[in-house]
Structure formats: structure tokens, C-alpha cells
Design a protein around this motif. Structure first.
Motif, PDB file in Angstrom:
ATOM      1  N   HIS A  50       0.866  -1.185   0.000  1.00 23.80           N
ATOM      2  CA  HIS A  50       0.000   0.000   0.000  1.00 23.80           C
ATOM      3  C   HIS A  50       0.902   1.233   0.000  1.00 23.80           C
ATOM      4  CE1 HIS A  50       0.838   0.473   4.311  1.00 23.80           C
ATOM      5  NE2 HIS A  50       0.481  -0.787   4.508  1.00 23.80           N
ATOM      6  N   PRO A  51       0.360   2.446  -0.049  1.00 19.90           N
ATOM      7  CA  PRO A  51       1.227   3.624  -0.179  1.00 19.90           C
ATOM      8  C   PRO A  51       2.272   3.778   0.922  1.00 19.90           C
ATOM      9  CG  PRO A  51      -1.015   4.207  -0.757  1.00 19.90           C
ATOM     10  CD  PRO A  51      -1.067   2.806  -0.215  1.00 19.90           C
ATOM     11  N   SER A  52       1.984   3.291   2.131  1.00 21.90           N
ATOM     12  CA  SER A  52       2.928   3.463   3.238  1.00 21.90           C
ATOM     13  C   SER A  52       3.844   2.263   3.457  1.00 21.90           C
ATOM     14  CB  SER A  52       2.164   3.741   4.539  1.00 21.90           C
ATOM     15  OG  SER A  52       1.513   4.986   4.479  1.00 21.90           O
ATOM     16  N   GLY A  53       3.607   1.165   2.761  1.00 25.17           N
ATOM     17  CA  GLY A  53       4.446  -0.011   2.967  1.00 25.17           C
ATOM     18  C   GLY A  53       3.693  -1.289   2.674  1.00 25.17           C
ATOM     19  N   THR A  54       3.755  -2.252   3.599  1.00 31.73           N
ATOM     20  CA  THR A  54       3.117  -3.549   3.375  1.00 31.73           C
ATOM     21  C   THR A  54       2.289  -3.949   4.591  1.00 31.73           C
ATOM     22  OG1 THR A  54       4.917  -4.903   4.282  1.00 31.73           O
ATOM     23  CG2 THR A  54       5.083  -4.250   1.969  1.00 31.73           C
ATOM     24  N   LEU A  55       1.372  -4.867   4.373  1.00 36.53           N
ATOM     25  CA  LEU A  55       0.525  -5.389   5.448  1.00 36.53           C
ATOM     26  C   LEU A  55       0.161  -6.832   5.129  1.00 36.53           C
ATOM     27  CD1 LEU A  55      -1.100  -4.774   8.086  1.00 36.53           C
ATOM     28  CD2 LEU A  55      -3.027  -4.195   6.620  1.00 36.53           C
ATOM     29  N   ARG A  56       0.179  -7.657   6.152  1.00 33.05           N
ATOM     30  CA  ARG A  56      -0.211  -9.057   6.000  1.00 33.05           C
ATOM     31  C   ARG A  56      -1.579  -9.262   6.633  1.00 33.05           C
ATOM     32  NH1 ARG A  56      -0.120 -14.137   8.454  1.00 33.05           N
ATOM     33  NH2 ARG A  56       0.629 -15.853   7.128  1.00 33.05           N
ATOM     34  N   VAL A  57      -2.442  -9.976   5.941  1.00 34.75           N
ATOM     35  CA  VAL A  57      -3.750 -10.326   6.486  1.00 34.75           C
ATOM     36  C   VAL A  57      -4.069 -11.761   6.090  1.00 34.75           C
ATOM     37  CG1 VAL A  57      -4.974  -9.352   4.490  1.00 34.75           C
ATOM     38  CG2 VAL A  57      -6.194  -9.646   6.648  1.00 34.75           C
ATOM     39  N   GLY A  58      -4.637 -12.511   7.035  1.00 35.93           N
ATOM     40  CA  GLY A  58      -5.008 -13.891   6.768  1.00 35.93           C
ATOM     41  C   GLY A  58      -6.514 -14.060   6.734  1.00 35.93           C
ATOM     42  N   ALA A  59      -6.973 -15.085   6.033  1.00 35.54           N
ATOM     43  CA  ALA A  59      -8.399 -15.395   5.978  1.00 35.54           C
ATOM     44  C   ALA A  59      -8.580 -16.880   5.737  1.00 35.54           C
ATOM     45  CB  ALA A  59      -9.095 -14.596   4.881  1.00 35.54           C
ATOM     46  N   GLU A  60      -9.584 -17.443   6.382  1.00 37.65           N
ATOM     47  CA  GLU A  60      -9.905 -18.857   6.216  1.00 37.65           C
ATOM     48  C   GLU A  60     -11.174 -18.978   5.380  1.00 37.65           C
ATOM     49  OE1 GLU A  60     -10.178 -20.562  10.096  1.00 37.65           O
ATOM     50  OE2 GLU A  60      -8.123 -20.028  10.654  1.00 37.65           O
ATOM     51  N   ALA A  61     -11.021 -19.462   4.148  1.00 36.57           N
ATOM     52  CA  ALA A  61     -12.151 -19.580   3.228  1.00 36.57           C
ATOM     53  C   ALA A  61     -12.394 -21.045   2.884  1.00 36.57           C
ATOM     54  CB  ALA A  61     -11.886 -18.769   1.959  1.00 36.57           C
ATOM     55  N   VAL A  62     -13.665 -21.429   2.859  1.00 31.36           N
ATOM     56  CA  VAL A  62     -14.046 -22.784   2.454  1.00 31.36           C
ATOM     57  C   VAL A  62     -15.246 -22.694   1.525  1.00 31.36           C
ATOM     58  CG1 VAL A  62     -13.195 -23.896   4.560  1.00 31.36           C
ATOM     59  CG2 VAL A  62     -15.541 -23.032   4.500  1.00 31.36           C
ATOM     60  N   GLN A  63     -15.373 -23.693   0.667  1.00 27.88           N
ATOM     61  CA  GLN A  63     -16.507 -23.735  -0.241  1.00 27.88           C
ATOM     62  C   GLN A  63     -17.538 -24.702   0.317  1.00 27.88           C
ATOM     63  OE1 GLN A  63     -15.328 -24.414  -4.278  1.00 27.88           O
ATOM     64  NE2 GLN A  63     -16.947 -23.120  -5.099  1.00 27.88           N
ATOM     65  N   ASP A  64     -18.754 -24.230   0.437  1.00 29.92           N
ATOM     66  CA  ASP A  64     -19.832 -25.021   1.035  1.00 29.92           C
ATOM     67  C   ASP A  64     -21.038 -24.982   0.100  1.00 29.92           C
ATOM     68  OD1 ASP A  64     -21.608 -26.342   2.675  1.00 29.92           O
ATOM     69  OD2 ASP A  64     -21.893 -24.691   4.075  1.00 29.92           O
ATOM     70  N   GLY A  65     -21.336 -26.136  -0.510  1.00 28.94           N
ATOM     71  CA  GLY A  65     -22.477 -26.200  -1.419  1.00 28.94           C
ATOM     72  C   GLY A  65     -22.357 -25.266  -2.598  1.00 28.94           C
ATOM     73  N   GLY A  66     -21.128 -25.083  -3.064  1.00 34.23           N
ATOM     74  CA  GLY A  66     -20.918 -24.216  -4.222  1.00 34.23           C
ATOM     75  C   GLY A  66     -20.741 -22.754  -3.870  1.00 34.23           C
ATOM     76  N   GLU A  67     -20.936 -22.399  -2.585  1.00 36.21           N
ATOM     77  CA  GLU A  67     -20.787 -21.008  -2.156  1.00 36.21           C
ATOM     78  C   GLU A  67     -19.583 -20.871  -1.234  1.00 36.21           C
ATOM     79  OE1 GLU A  67     -24.166 -19.144  -0.513  1.00 36.21           O
ATOM     80  OE2 GLU A  67     -25.460 -19.531  -2.244  1.00 36.21           O
ATOM     81  N   TRP A  68     -18.884 -19.758  -1.375  1.00 35.30           N
ATOM     82  CA  TRP A  68     -17.715 -19.508  -0.537  1.00 35.30           C
ATOM     83  C   TRP A  68     -18.129 -18.946   0.828  1.00 35.30           C
ATOM     84  CZ3 TRP A  68     -12.962 -21.250  -1.239  1.00 35.30           C
ATOM     85  CH2 TRP A  68     -12.596 -21.661  -2.525  1.00 35.30           C
ATOM     86  N   LYS A  69     -17.497 -19.454   1.878  1.00 33.77           N
ATOM     87  CA  LYS A  69     -17.715 -18.963   3.240  1.00 33.77           C
ATOM     88  C   LYS A  69     -16.357 -18.616   3.836  1.00 33.77           C
ATOM     89  CE  LYS A  69     -22.145 -20.234   3.270  1.00 33.77           C
ATOM     90  NZ  LYS A  69     -23.265 -19.275   3.354  1.00 33.77           N
ATOM     91  N   VAL A  70     -16.306 -17.557   4.584  1.00 29.70           N
ATOM     92  CA  VAL A  70     -15.085 -17.173   5.286  1.00 29.70           C
ATOM     93  C   VAL A  70     -15.401 -17.143   6.774  1.00 29.70           C
ATOM     94  CG1 VAL A  70     -13.357 -15.367   5.632  1.00 29.70           C
ATOM     95  CG2 VAL A  70     -14.177 -15.876   3.340  1.00 29.70           C
ATOM     96  N   THR A  71     -14.685 -17.960   7.543  1.00 30.73           N
ATOM     97  CA  THR A  71     -14.975 -18.063   8.976  1.00 30.73           C
ATOM     98  C   THR A  71     -14.372 -16.921   9.769  1.00 30.73           C
ATOM     99  OG1 THR A  71     -13.058 -19.521   9.229  1.00 30.73           O
ATOM    100  CG2 THR A  71     -15.209 -20.563   8.923  1.00 30.73           C
ATOM    101  N   LYS A  72     -13.171 -16.458   9.359  1.00 26.42           N
ATOM    102  CA  LYS A  72     -12.585 -15.308  10.041  1.00 26.42           C
ATOM    103  C   LYS A  72     -11.435 -14.748   9.219  1.00 26.42           C
ATOM    104  CE  LYS A  72      -9.378 -17.889  13.051  1.00 26.42           C
ATOM    105  NZ  LYS A  72      -8.976 -18.123  14.456  1.00 26.42           N
ATOM    106  N   ALA A  73     -11.148 -13.479   9.479  1.00 27.53           N
ATOM    107  CA  ALA A  73      -9.960 -12.828   8.929  1.00 27.53           C
ATOM    108  C   ALA A  73      -9.144 -12.321  10.105  1.00 27.53           C
ATOM    109  CB  ALA A  73     -10.353 -11.680   8.007  1.00 27.53           C
ATOM    110  N   VAL A  74      -7.822 -12.389   9.979  1.00 27.02           N
ATOM    111  CA  VAL A  74      -6.937 -12.072  11.107  1.00 27.02           C
ATOM    112  C   VAL A  74      -5.859 -11.089  10.667  1.00 27.02           C
ATOM    113  CG1 VAL A  74      -5.356 -13.031  12.830  1.00 27.02           C
ATOM    114  CG2 VAL A  74      -7.292 -14.403  12.023  1.00 27.02           C
ATOM    115  N   MET A  75      -5.638 -10.077  11.521  1.00 28.83           N
ATOM    116  CA  MET A  75      -4.513  -9.168  11.285  1.00 28.83           C
ATOM    117  C   MET A  75      -4.124  -8.515  12.598  1.00 28.83           C
ATOM    118  SD  MET A  75      -6.248  -5.943   9.351  1.00 28.83           S
ATOM    119  CE  MET A  75      -7.690  -5.115  10.025  1.00 28.83           C
ATOM    120  N   SER A  76      -2.945  -7.914  12.618  1.00 27.37           N
ATOM    121  CA  SER A  76      -2.448  -7.220  13.805  1.00 27.37           C
ATOM    122  C   SER A  76      -2.316  -5.737  13.523  1.00 27.37           C
ATOM    123  CB  SER A  76      -1.092  -7.780  14.232  1.00 27.37           C
ATOM    124  OG  SER A  76      -1.221  -9.072  14.779  1.00 27.37           O
TER     125      SER A  76
END
Length: 397
Positions: free
Chosen positions: A353-379
Motif C-alpha cells: 500500500h502507499p505506506s508499505g506492506t501489510l499481512r492479512v489472513g483469511a480462512e475460506a471454504v466452499q460449502d455447497g458451491g458457495e464460498w464462506k469465510v470463517t474469520k480474517a486475522v490481522m495485527s
């Protein structure tokens, strides 16, 4: 003029906190004047006056605001009556030059400051606070109806404010607070994570063009487009966009038509008073660039580049909620964000991004053809800047 016609100032207990790359004025609900303890014109008028808006000069000199989207923010907290939660968190994005407060979304950066404030101000039960270690604060984000879990460092029974955690976009290191945004997708009004049912849409913007776009509700409703399609490289710093009135107008048109396509507004005119959501961002594959601090960012340092606009201007770093949207979209193969990062399945992404970098995690799974995300994590890092009372004229609300 008789002195009686000039009401005295009142003072309201408040604190000024930095959370991530944002700053805001924090209140306990119980400390607000009675008329402002409920949603409505009185509350909005009070917060506008606290921040110093509307200001036709665009400086917020007569208030606590810093004249940017990142520093024109207010937070109201209360003990939660919701089972399994410690604190209710309401965020108000205050317009700088217009007389309104936008309540339509969350602030991910200030989310990091909610737990520390809640602990220090008696909103978390004492028995839940360890003598040393991490205190888990369960936050109900009232704007969007979502749960956020904050892990706040505690030293000798008090919130640890200093530390060595460095965050690009913030000059000094401070304490680290890890955030878990639970079930970040499918926000209220917008419906499903992908409101059109597609990972990529053709977004027609009359007078501007037709763009491939990923329209996603995760963290905050966000419109992602390819940088090249909008005449950008993805390496831009603030002035390259904010100094270009035509570019800003194009992005606002894309944002308004995207909001309409996402079902967030019923007609284009509503976009003008709904500045906080949705966000619009452009993505690109990794490239080397120099961050606004002068720090060199190599192409190998990042998985992709992202630039995002907030309240009509390019953000100096990245909004926390938009980072959640980036992490979520990156985890789902086929979105523009995922493709910019090289495609395929991934559980975390580091973006430039303009000021530097950032890491973010996310847990995604496909359920019945649709994507679900249980959580996203960052500090993020957090620090109390000032506490005491904020003063406003008694006839402000």
C-alpha cells in the motif's frame, strides 16, 4: 451582546486513541449527554461539533479532527448486553465538509483500540483480565452486526501500551493487538458475500467505461477493479490520485455505480451522503516502488499491490476493514484480488500500500458451491494519545 446569550461550554469524558493508521475520539455511552445517548440528530450534531465539522476550509481547526478520513472518526462504547460479548462498539465516520455522520460501516483500524479502551474504562469484567498475558475482549460491532475478537496485552493488570510492534503507516512502534474478524462476510444490507452472485462482474459506469470488478461484502463492502483498467499502475502514492480531480471523479463514479449494483443504495444520489461505504480499490501484480516514507518496497516483498480510496481520497495506508476484504477476496480463487496475487488457493496475503506492506489472513471454504469465510486475522498497533474531557459549546446539539 449580553453574556447570557453565549452558553458556556460543557465537558464530556473522552479519550483520543490511535488504532492502526487511524485516530478517533472515544466515548463511553453513559458519559454522553442524555439526548445523545440514543441515535438521532442530537448525537450527530454533538459528534460533528467535537470533530470540528462541517468545515468549509477542510481543516477541522476548531475540533478534534485531523482533516483526513483517517482522523475524522468517533467511537461510542458500552457494556454489552449481548450474550458472549464484553462490549458494544459503534463507529461514526464524520464528514469533513458536510453536516453528517456516516454510520454505515466499521473502522477496522480503530477496532484495535476498542479492547484496550474497554479494559481501561471498566467495560470488561475484572475477573476476565489476567495479571499478565493476553486479555481476550469479545466485541459486538453494532454498525454491521459482527463479532470481533481482540487479544490485548496486559502487564501487571493494566493494558500494555508500549511495545516494539511496527506498522507501516505509523511512525513509532507500540503494543500489538491481534484482531479476529469473525464471519466477516454477508453484511446486513448487502446480503451475500458476493451480492451479484459472481466473483467478477462487468460494471458499467456511464461516461467513464465498463470495468471488470469484484464486488464483495467482507469487513466492509468493497469494489475491486484492476489498476490498469482505470489508468493506474498500483504503485501510486497519495498525491498522484488526490491531486488529480478527474481521477477522483472517476473513482467516485465507479463507487456510486458499484454501490447501486451491490444493492447498498437505491439511486445514485444516495452515494453522496454514504461516503464511508462502499470502498473502492484497485489492484495490480507485484512491482517495486518507494513508499511514502522513502522505504523501498521490492516486488518480492509483496503478493500484490492495492490502493484504496476512503471518503473520496486515496488512503495513506490501508483501512483495516478493507484489509479484511482484501484478505477474504485473496483467499477465493478467481476474484480480481486473487488473480492479481497470482491465483490459486491461499490462506494469507501480504499486499503493498502507499505506506508499505501489510499481512492479512483469511480462512475460506466452499460449502455447497458457495464460498464462506470463517474469520480474517490481522495485527495493528494501538496507543492512548490523550484522555480527560472534550469540550463543546452547550448549544451544539
Amino acid at each position: 451582546m449580553p453574556a447570557a446569550l453565549h452558553p458556556p461550554q460543557i465537558r464530556i469524558p473522552a479519550a483520543y486513541l490511535r488504532g492502526g493508521t487511524s485516530k478517533g475520539v472515544f466515548f463511553r455511552l453513559q458519559d454522553l449527554p442524555e439526548a445523545c445517548q440514543v441515535p438521532g440528530p442530537a448525537r450527530d450534531a454533538l459528534l460533528l461539533r467535537v470533530i470540528g465539522s462541517p468545515d468549509p476550509y477542510g481543516k477541522q481547526t476548531d475540533g478534534m479532527g485531523g482533516a483526513t478520513s483517517s482522523t475524522s472518526k468517533t467511537v461510542i462504547l458500552a457494556k454489552s448486553s449481548r450474550p458472549g460479548h464484553d462490549v458494544d462498539y459503534l463507529f461514526g465516520q464524520v464528514s469533513i465538509d458536510q453536516p453528517f455522520v456516516d454510520w454505515s460501516g466499521n473502522c477496522g483500524n480503530l477496532s484495535a483500540a476498542v479492547g484496550p479502551f474497554a479494559i481501561s474504562n471498566g467495560l470488561v469484567e475484572a475477573q476476565r483480565i489476567p495479571r499478565n498475558g493476553l486479555c481476550t475482549v469479545r466485541i459486538w460491532q453494532a454498525n454491521i452486526g459482527k463479532t470481533i475478537i481482540a487479544h490485548v496485552p496486559i502487564t501487571e493488570g493494566a493494558v500494555q501500551e508500549t511495545g516494539d510492534f511496527e506498522l507501516d503507516g505509523v511512525t513509532f512502534p507500540a503494543a500489538e493487538v491481534q484482531l479476529e474478524f469473525m464471519d466477516p462476510a454477508e453484511e446486513g444490507e448487502g446480503g451475500a458475500m458476493f451480492p451479484t452472485g459472481r466473483l467478477v462482474d462487468d460494471l458499467e459506469v456511464p461516461g467513464v467505461g465498463t470495468f471488470k470488478a469484484t464486488l464483495i461484502n467482507a469487513g466492509i463492502p468493497t469494489i475491486f477493479v484492476d489498476a490498469e483498467a482505470v489508468g493506474c499502475t498500483g504503485t501510486e502514492l497519495q498525491e498522484a490520485i488526490n491531486g488529480d480531480a478527474q481521477a477522483l471523479a472517476r473513482f467516485e463514479a465507479i463507487r456510486a455505480h458499484g454501490a447501486l449494483r451491490m444493492g447498498l443504495i437505491q439511486h445514485l444520489g444516495e452515494a453522496a451522503t454514504r461516503q464511508h461505504t462502499p470502498k473502492v480499490a484497485f489492484v495490480a501484480p507485484p512491482k517495486a516502488y518507494t513508499a511514502s516514507s522513502g522505504k523501498p518496497i521490492a516486488a518480492g516483498d509483496v503478493d500484490l499491490l492495492v490502493r484504496a480510496l476512503s471518503m473520496g481520497k486515496l488512503h495513506h495506508a490501508m483501512m483495516g476493514t478493507a484489509a479484511v476484504a482484501i484478505g477474504t477476496a485473496a483467499a477465493i480463487p478467481g476474484t480480481l484480488v486473487n488473480l492479481a496475487a497470482g491465483g490459486g488457493a491461499r490462506s494469507a496475503v501480504r499486499f503493498g500500500h502507499p505506506s508499505g506492506t501489510l499481512r492479512v489472513g483469511a480462512e475460506a471454504v466452499q460449502d455447497g458451491g458457495e464460498w464462506k469465510v470463517t474469520k480474517a486475522v490481522m495485527s495493528r498497533s494501538v496507543r492512548v494519545l490523550m484522555e480527560g474531557w472534550v469540550r463543546v459549546p452547550g448549544n451544539s446539539f
